[in-house]
Scaffold this active site. Sequence first.
Site, mmCIF file in Angstrom:
data_model
loop_
_atom_site.group_PDB
_atom_site.id
_atom_site.type_symbol
_atom_site.label_atom_id
_atom_site.label_comp_id
_atom_site.label_asym_id
_atom_site.label_seq_id
_atom_site.Cartn_x
_atom_site.Cartn_y
_atom_site.Cartn_z
ATOM 1 N N LEU A 125 -0.350 1.741 0.193
ATOM 2 C CA LEU A 125 0.634 1.441 -0.829
ATOM 3 C C LEU A 125 0.221 0.303 -1.718
ATOM 4 C CD1 LEU A 125 4.038 1.453 -1.448
ATOM 5 C CD2 LEU A 125 3.843 -0.749 0.029
ATOM 6 N N HIS A 229 -4.067 -10.000 3.656
ATOM 7 C CA HIS A 229 -4.223 -9.969 2.407
ATOM 8 C C HIS A 229 -3.429 -10.454 1.411
ATOM 9 C CE1 HIS A 229 -5.813 -9.824 -1.671
ATOM 10 N NE2 HIS A 229 -7.081 -9.498 -1.201
#
Length: 335
Positions: A125, A229
Amino acid sequence: MLVVRPAGPADLDFLLELAILSGPGFTSLPEDPDQLAERLDLSRDSFGGALEPQQRWYTLMLEETETGDVDGIGSVKAAVGLNRPFFSFRVVTNTQSSPSLGIKLEQKTLVLVNECTGWTEVGSLFLKADRRKGGAGRLLSQSRYMLIGAEPDLFADTVLAELRGVFTPDGACPFWDHVAHKFFPMDFDEADRMTGSTDKQFILDLAPRHPIYIDLLPEPARAVIGKVHPQGVPAMALLESEGFRPNGLIDIFDAGPTVTCDRDNIRTVRDARRLTVAVAPEVEADLPALISTDSVSGFRSVRQRAAIEGDTVTLNAETADVLRVRAGDTVRVKT
């Protein structure tokens, strides 16, 4: 209008651009034209039904229909770990005690495992920065579940997602630098490339054979275990909204978390309804709905206004054209 549609060989330039923009640590988007071309061939053959169900890797593109620009990518891998192992570290808690001293300790360790064989994976994604607002990310993310819900028997009972671990602004990965690199004496990018392009035998050859005690690791490495992240935080929120939860597994290179959900309990899979299409010049509806075709072949998905009455959903002509459906066809709708 934004539409999510199958990726194919003609999308190579778009996919290469997205791979470059995605940055380090995005294992499923290597900056390698040959690997990306193979992936697009695999996507074409997957949507076309030319492969056995468990061998399929469906890649989806987010396209602006007015311009033809491709601004995002998502994917569904029907089954992982069958032809190549799917390695992870499991975070294991071990309890030790000394009754005579009245001391009880809990020590967390990292253990190399291969537990996800045959599970379906949603991943890849990624959206361009200027598309990360306005619902485009949610459309792309949920379209993967609409694909699974269209023909659920093509997918496993358990669905997983891996999220990219923490990298510093200058591209360094604390877990790689302090832990993984000790076992894999190469650049992160090289290990990343080999993970996607080889049988992963090098991992079996070089990975630690004994548990790693987390308390013995440097603080920068401990601090990022199971963390996402910064660019992956929205993706994590979308996964959690669908019912995904961490399962104690992390990536062996960057320590990003793995999350899982039972296929039939994924919110979008569970709540979408199969409805019969009607087409009208205009549609009155308060809110847009997520609408997709009802089969994997030729899959397309949009978020547009639709009027639902009973088992019928009325679409305007533009929406029907973009989905490539006609009156009387069946679509899946999630409000």
